[in-house]
Design an enzyme around this catalytic site. Structure first.
Site, PDB file in Angstrom:
ATOM      1  N   HIS A   1      75.507 -20.927  -1.633  1.00 31.92           N
ATOM      2  CA  HIS A   1      74.962 -22.313  -0.404  1.00 31.92           C
ATOM      3  C   HIS A   1      73.975 -22.440  -0.666  1.00 31.92           C
ATOM      4  O   HIS A   1      72.558 -21.661  -0.010  1.00 31.92           O
ATOM      5  CB  HIS A   1      76.661 -21.809   0.879  1.00 31.92           C
ATOM      6  CG  HIS A   1      77.667 -21.697   0.700  1.00 31.92           C
ATOM      7  ND1 HIS A   1      78.687 -22.706   0.913  1.00 31.92           N
ATOM      8  CD2 HIS A   1      78.269 -20.342   0.883  1.00 31.92           C
ATOM      9  CE1 HIS A   1      79.647 -22.036   0.742  1.00 31.92           C
ATOM     10  NE2 HIS A   1      79.391 -21.195   0.289  1.00 31.92           N
TER      11      HIS A   1
ATOM     12  N   HIS B   1      81.654 -27.798  -5.555  1.00 29.48           N
ATOM     13  CA  HIS B   1      81.417 -27.341  -4.333  1.00 29.48           C
ATOM     14  C   HIS B   1      79.901 -26.157  -4.536  1.00 29.48           C
ATOM     15  O   HIS B   1      79.659 -26.195  -3.106  1.00 29.48           O
ATOM     16  CB  HIS B   1      82.073 -26.743  -3.671  1.00 29.48           C
ATOM     17  CG  HIS B   1      83.896 -27.560  -3.617  1.00 29.48           C
ATOM     18  ND1 HIS B   1      83.655 -29.013  -2.842  1.00 29.48           N
ATOM     19  CD2 HIS B   1      84.652 -27.525  -4.315  1.00 29.48           C
ATOM     20  CE1 HIS B   1      84.348 -29.693  -3.102  1.00 29.48           C
ATOM     21  NE2 HIS B   1      85.480 -29.174  -3.922  1.00 29.48           N
TER      22      HIS B   1
END
Length: 255
Positions: free
Chosen positions: A119, A92
């Site tokens: 991210h 992720h």
């Protein structure tokens, strides 16, 4: 962030913070396991807060309406150090688990740095503006409560603290770990902007189980990575950002 009741709670919080993901209820950022479906992915309802929570993260920070507070009332003191890192591609993001004694103090409470991760594009927005990347430092107090430091990342000069290990710190395959010695690791105290105001608000983890009660501290001044450094991360992960949630009349403070 579980043995005796108190220890079990702390361990359960730590797992949520690191995070260590369950293959039995795997989630992602697209398709049938995308953020809109997270709450339905766990048969035991452990992800229900992702849909039912009213204080979710990330959010779009409306700086014009942020409540200005005395800087002393925030009482933020960061003591991050150069420490050995266990860097993992968890499927992720790229996450670096931090050894050593890096910590911070906020409003009289001490938090230990557990890990940092990235991210792309940014999860938070500033007045509707999204950045190429965002970096999160996850910190935990002895009572299990969490505080996440966040900084947006824009394209600019090469980041010298990451430059000499950037190729190593980005394991390409899911499950791959890379060990970074203290001597090779970046000086975490020098990565954060040296001069910056901050936004403060109460929110949640931005990944399942979307636990609420998380204190967020966001640097207004973004970090810089070179276009090549940003591209190196985006060649592994892009679109690993949860969409912004409603503020729901939460107070946003600015020092």
């Amino acid at each position: 962030m579980l043995v005796k009741p108190i220890r079990l709670k702390l361990i359960a919080c730590m797992f949520a913070a690191l995070p260590l993901y369950s293959a039995a209820s795997e989630w992602s950022y697209s398709g049938h396991s995308a953020p809109d479906h997270w709450a339905m992915l766990d048969a035991n309802g452990n992800y229900s807060t992702c849909a039912k929570g009213t204080h979710q993260s990330p959010i779009d920070i409306p700086s014009a309406s942020a409540k200005h507070i005395n800087a002393a009332s925030a009482s933020l003191g960061i003591d991050y150090q150069r420490s050995p890192l266990d860097v993992v591609n968890n499927g992720h993001s790229i996450q670096a688990n931090v050894a050593g004694d890096s910590r911070l103090e906020f409003q009289g409470k001490t938090y230990k740095l557990l890990q940092f991760h990235f991210h792309s594009p940014s999860e938070h927005l500033y007045n509707g503006k999204r950045f190429p990347m965002e970096m999160h430092w996850v910190n935990q107090a002895s009572d299990g409560s969490l505080l996440v430091i966040a900084a947006m990342i824009k394209s600019g000069e090469k980041n010298a603290q990451f430059e000499h290990i950037w190729n190593k710190i980005l394991p390409q395959k899911k499950g791959e770990h890379i060990q970074i010695s203290q001597a090779q690791a970046p000086d975490l105290g020098r990565i954060l902007p040296s001069v910056s105001k901050h936004f403060f608000y109460k929110g949640s983890l931005t990944t399942p189980p979307c636990t609420e009660g998380v204190q967020w501290v966001l640097f207004e001044q973004p970090l810089q990575l070179s276009a090549d450094q940003i591209s190196a991360f985006q060649s592994i992960f892009t679109g690993n950002n949860r969409p912004a949630s409603a503020i729901n009349q939460r107070e946003i403070d600015e020092d």
